[in-house]
Design a protein around this motif. Structure first.
Motif, short mmCIF file in Angstrom:
data_model
loop_
_atom_site.label_atom_id
_atom_site.label_comp_id
_atom_site.label_asym_id
_atom_site.label_seq_id
_atom_site.Cartn_x
_atom_site.Cartn_y
_atom_site.Cartn_z
N LEU A 41 0.81 -1.22 0.00
CA LEU A 41 0.00 0.00 0.00
C LEU A 41 0.85 1.27 0.00
O LEU A 41 0.31 2.38 -0.01
CB LEU A 41 -0.93 0.01 1.22
N ASN A 42 2.18 1.11 0.03
CA ASN A 42 3.11 2.23 0.04
C ASN A 42 2.77 3.19 1.18
O ASN A 42 2.47 4.36 0.96
CB ASN A 42 3.11 2.95 -1.31
N CYS A 43 2.80 2.66 2.41
CA CYS A 43 2.44 3.47 3.57
C CYS A 43 3.33 3.08 4.76
O CYS A 43 4.14 2.19 4.66
CB CYS A 43 0.97 3.28 3.91
N GLN A 44 3.14 3.77 5.86
CA GLN A 44 3.87 3.51 7.09
C GLN A 44 2.97 2.73 8.06
O GLN A 44 1.74 2.81 7.97
CB GLN A 44 4.27 4.84 7.74
N PRO A 45 3.56 1.98 9.00
CA PRO A 45 2.75 1.22 9.97
C PRO A 45 1.73 2.09 10.70
O PRO A 45 0.60 1.66 10.94
CB PRO A 45 3.78 0.64 10.94
N GLY A 46 2.09 3.32 11.03
CA GLY A 46 1.18 4.22 11.72
C GLY A 46 -0.04 4.59 10.88
O GLY A 46 -1.04 5.07 11.42
N ASP A 47 0.06 4.37 9.57
CA ASP A 47 -1.07 4.65 8.68
C ASP A 47 -2.13 3.55 8.73
O ASP A 47 -3.27 3.78 8.33
CB ASP A 47 -0.61 4.81 7.23
N ILE A 48 -1.74 2.34 9.20
CA ILE A 48 -2.66 1.21 9.13
C ILE A 48 -3.05 0.64 10.49
O ILE A 48 -3.89 -0.24 10.56
CB ILE A 48 -2.12 0.08 8.23
N LEU A 49 -2.42 1.13 11.56
CA LEU A 49 -2.81 0.66 12.89
C LEU A 49 -2.73 1.81 13.88
O LEU A 49 -2.08 2.80 13.63
CB LEU A 49 -1.96 -0.52 13.33
#
Length: 66
Positions: free
Chosen positions: A53-61
């Motif tokens: 998803l080309n994102c950071q862990p903080g973006d998904i949890l």
């Protein structure tokens, strides 16, 4: 407690179905079920999702104090 609501919101915002994420990230339906119910998943799974998803862990949890 860790919540994966931000991931589910991101999928809606990007118009990505859960089945598509499973294929993109190479995760199983059992792992997807764990994400849906805020159960433990490994950092390897988080890594795969972030890469796809080309994102950071903080973006998904998010951390929610109990």
């Amino acid at each position: 407690m860790i919540s994966y609501k931000p991931l589910l919101k991101m999928l809606i915002d990007r118009d990505i179905k859960k089945q598509e994420l499973m294929k993109l990230a190479g995760i199983s339906s059992a792992t997807m079920a764990k994400l849906n119910t805020n159960q433990y998943v490994s950092l390897e799974v988080i890594d795969k999702i972030c890469k796809s998803l080309n994102c950071q862990p903080g973006d998904i949890l998010e951390y929610i104090p109990e």
